[in-house]
Enzyme design. Structure first.
Site, PDB file in Angstrom:
ATOM      1  N   ARG A   1      -7.945  -4.448   7.398  1.00 23.31           N
ATOM      2  CA  ARG A   1      -7.252  -3.402   8.150  1.00 23.31           C
ATOM      3  C   ARG A   1      -8.093  -2.878   9.305  1.00 23.31           C
ATOM      4  NH1 ARG A   1      -5.261   0.573   4.194  1.00 23.31           N
ATOM      5  NH2 ARG A   1      -3.449  -0.776   4.260  1.00 23.31           N
ATOM      6  N   TYR A   2      -9.379  -2.719   9.049  1.00 25.93           N
ATOM      7  CA  TYR A   2     -10.290  -2.199  10.064  1.00 25.93           C
ATOM      8  C   TYR A   2     -11.012  -3.384  10.711  1.00 25.93           C
ATOM      9  CZ  TYR A   2      -9.540   2.048   7.308  1.00 25.93           C
ATOM     10  OH  TYR A   2      -8.977   3.107   6.642  1.00 25.93           O
TER      11      TYR A   2
ATOM     12  N   ARG B   1     -14.606  -4.621   8.700  1.00 26.14           N
ATOM     13  CA  ARG B   1     -14.830  -4.680   7.258  1.00 26.14           C
ATOM     14  C   ARG B   1     -13.556  -5.053   6.515  1.00 26.14           C
ATOM     15  NH1 ARG B   1     -14.358   0.198   9.386  1.00 26.14           N
ATOM     16  NH2 ARG B   1     -13.668   2.025   8.227  1.00 26.14           N
TER      17      ARG B   1
ATOM     18  N   CYS C   1      -8.624  -4.238 -15.420  1.00 24.90           N
ATOM     19  CA  CYS C   1      -9.457  -3.037 -15.505  1.00 24.90           C
ATOM     20  C   CYS C   1      -9.752  -2.754 -16.976  1.00 24.90           C
ATOM     21  CB  CYS C   1      -8.724  -1.837 -14.923  1.00 24.90           C
ATOM     22  SG  CYS C   1      -8.349  -2.037 -13.180  1.00 24.90           S
TER      23      CYS C   1
ATOM     24  N   CYS D   1      -5.350   3.677 -15.109  1.00 28.27           N
ATOM     25  CA  CYS D   1      -5.123   5.046 -14.658  1.00 28.27           C
ATOM     26  C   CYS D   1      -3.658   5.155 -14.257  1.00 28.27           C
ATOM     27  CB  CYS D   1      -6.014   5.340 -13.457  1.00 28.27           C
ATOM     28  SG  CYS D   1      -7.699   4.721 -13.682  1.00 28.27           S
TER      29      CYS D   1
ATOM     30  N   CYS E   1      -2.566   4.740 -10.544  1.00 23.41           N
ATOM     31  CA  CYS E   1      -3.232   3.664  -9.782  1.00 23.41           C
ATOM     32  C   CYS E   1      -2.443   3.214  -8.553  1.00 23.41           C
ATOM     33  CB  CYS E   1      -3.471   2.463 -10.684  1.00 23.41           C
ATOM     34  SG  CYS E   1      -4.215   1.081  -9.796  1.00 23.41           S
TER      35      CYS E   1
ATOM     36  N   ARG F   1      -2.862   0.542  -6.986  1.00 19.54           N
ATOM     37  CA  ARG F   1      -2.568  -0.896  -7.037  1.00 19.54           C
ATOM     38  C   ARG F   1      -1.845  -1.294  -8.308  1.00 19.54           C
ATOM     39  NH1 ARG F   1      -7.999  -1.615  -4.908  1.00 19.54           N
ATOM     40  NH2 ARG F   1      -7.699  -1.009  -2.750  1.00 19.54           N
TER      41      ARG F   1
ATOM     42  N   ASP G   1      -1.542   8.902  -3.610  1.00 17.27           N
ATOM     43  CA  ASP G   1      -0.592   8.072  -2.864  1.00 17.27           C
ATOM     44  C   ASP G   1       0.805   8.122  -3.470  1.00 17.27           C
ATOM     45  OD1 ASP G   1      -2.570   7.158  -1.091  1.00 17.27           O
ATOM     46  OD2 ASP G   1      -3.227   5.625  -2.528  1.00 17.27           O
TER      47      ASP G   1
ATOM     48  N   ASP H   1      -4.430   8.106   2.611  1.00 15.62           N
ATOM     49  CA  ASP H   1      -4.311   6.691   2.981  1.00 15.62           C
ATOM     50  C   ASP H   1      -2.860   6.534   3.438  1.00 15.62           C
ATOM     51  OD1 ASP H   1      -4.904   4.028   3.364  1.00 15.62           O
ATOM     52  OD2 ASP H   1      -6.134   3.918   1.548  1.00 15.62           O
TER      53      ASP H   1
ATOM     54  N   LYS I   1      -7.142   5.274   6.195  1.00 15.31           N
ATOM     55  CA  LYS I   1      -7.533   6.601   5.734  1.00 15.31           C
ATOM     56  C   LYS I   1      -7.577   7.589   6.896  1.00 15.31           C
ATOM     57  CE  LYS I   1     -10.370   4.541   2.149  1.00 15.31           C
ATOM     58  NZ  LYS I   1     -10.253   3.108   2.542  1.00 15.31           N
TER      59      LYS I   1
END
Ligand SMILES: *Cc1c(COP(=O)(O)O)cnc(C)c1O
Ligand code: SF4
Length: 391
Positions: A112-113, A116, A125, A129, A132, A134, A293, A330, A337
């Site tokens: 995206r950037y 990086r 995982c 959570c 989450c 994702r 999110d 985000d 972000k």
């Protein structure tokens, strides 16, 4: 029949098995009947555990032992035990709330950037959570061939000279074997344009037993390496976590923390301040505080941006500057972000900036403007003095 082990007992918690991360993973609890002996489940939790849900449940005995058995509002329970409210999907919610898929040139890479990339190295995982970001990707056993994906991701990075920073995430990268993590780190280090490698992981917090000396000795070979952990409530910062994060610090790995602002879990200034201050005592620097999110089925955990800004106002100035994270959103649709800091500039006109300080008092700052650089009598005075001193 499976015999019930008292996961809350000291004897169990001091046993060799308890300290073995693989034992923790093998003994994860997933179903209502598995939780029942340990937690006094509320109607809402029973509904969450029994209704057909879009996202997997898994809790290690270690995380279970941090839960309050009698209080369904326990901040640890709220993060990992599903709620009946998850079945309500708000019309604003999305399966890919940060628009990651739209910035994915090859599977497993989000670029995206300019300089990086985010490198999704696994889809599993230790615990899941409820909020989450994702949840569309992780814990599904979706048959994604991560061996192949990781190779393609490495090829993409090799071919993109602009990528100087790689953030390995997932899923949880530290759940992979030492050998597999090393393979990825070694491959990245062999790429000349990759200056920095970061790992985003919840493992040091939810499965601190995984942070072995052997793992740290291996990680240490691939500096500069940063790790971002993920903590939401001070209850997660236990002596076991301190031991794990101290090992990472001793291996020279700077630790940052990413937290998510969650209703009933950390959405008060008192809890947030306690969290960020305790993080510093663990030598973990608060990095980002994410606004929750728009993930499907999470509206009961979200709070307002106004509330988030109010919490941030009560941090800056009231606690150590190092303890203050950057509050970010985000942006939906893939904007990345965006900091949503409290606005302290009240007005800015003709070189006069009016600012509000941490305690709410107003201060003025005069800037030198190009058209009238020397009009300020104090400047003229200073110049005359310098002339008279022949400096
Ligand atoms: C968060 C994120 C990064 C890293 O951002 P930093 O602000 O440098 O920590 C990189 N790529 C993607 C897609 C991200 O979401
Ligand atoms: S550890 Fe991270 S990736 Fe895994 S479920 Fe939690 S938030 Fe999602």
């Amino acid at each position: 029949m499976r015999t019930i082990i008292d996961y809350f007992s000291k004897t169990i918690q001091e046993s060799r098995e308890w300290k073995d991360w693989r034992w923790q993973l093998q003994h994860r609890l997933c179903k209502k009947t598995e939780f029942e002996p340990y937690l006094k489940l509320s109607e809402d939790e029973i509904e969450g555990l029994t209704s057909k849900k879009h996202f997997i449940t898994a809790v290690t005995p270690y995380i279970l032992s941090l839960m309050d058995p009698n209080d369904p509002n326990c901040p640890i329970r709220k993060q990992f035990i599903p709620s009946g409210k998850e079945k309500y999907i708000s019309p604003l919610e999305m399966s890919d709330p940060c628009g990651e898929d739209g910035h994915s040139p090859v599977p497993g890479i989000v670029h995206r950037y300019p300089d990086r990339v985010l490198f999704l190295a696994t889809d599993i995982c230790a615990v899941y959570c409820r909020y989450c970001t994702r949840s569309r990707l992780v814990g599904h056993n979706s048959g994604l061939h991560f061996n192949e994906t990781v190779e393609k991701g490495l090829d993409y990075i090799r071919g993109n000279k602009k990528v100087r920073d790689v953030l390995i995430s997932g899923g949880d990268p530290l759940l992979m074997s030492d050998e597999r993590i090393e393979m990825i780190l070694k491959s990245l280090r062999e790429i000349p344009h990759v200056e920095l490698v970061r790992i985003g992981s919840r493992i040091p917090i939810v499965l601190p037993q995984r942070i072995t000396d052997k793992l740290c000795t291996m990680l240490e070979k691939y500096h500069p390496l940063f790790i971002s952990v993920h903590v939401n409530n001070p209850k997660e910062l236990t002596p076991e976590v301190k031991e794990a994060t101290s090992k990472l610090c001793k291996a020279g790995i700077p630790l940052g923390c990413q937290s998510v602002l969650l209703r009933g879990i950390n959405d008060s200034a008192e809890t947030m301040k306690a969290l960020v201050q305790k993080l510093l005592t663990f030598r973990i620097r608060p990095y980002y505080l994410y606004h929750c999110d728009l993930v499907k089925g999470t509206s009961h955990l979200r709070t307002s941006i106004t509330k988030g800004i109010g919490i941030m106002r009560k941090l800056r100035g009231f606690t150590t500057g190092y303890a203050v994270p950057t509050y970010v959103l985000d942006a939906p649709g893939g904007g990345g972000k965006i900091p949503i800091e409290p606005n302290n500039i009240m007005s800015q006109k003709d070189g006069m900036v009016r600012l509000r300080n941490w305690a709410g008092k107003i201060y003025e700052y005069k800037e030198e403007t190009q058209s009238s650089p020397r009009k300020n009598p104090e400047h003229v005075h200073a110049e005359e003095m310098m002339l008279s001193l022949k400096i």
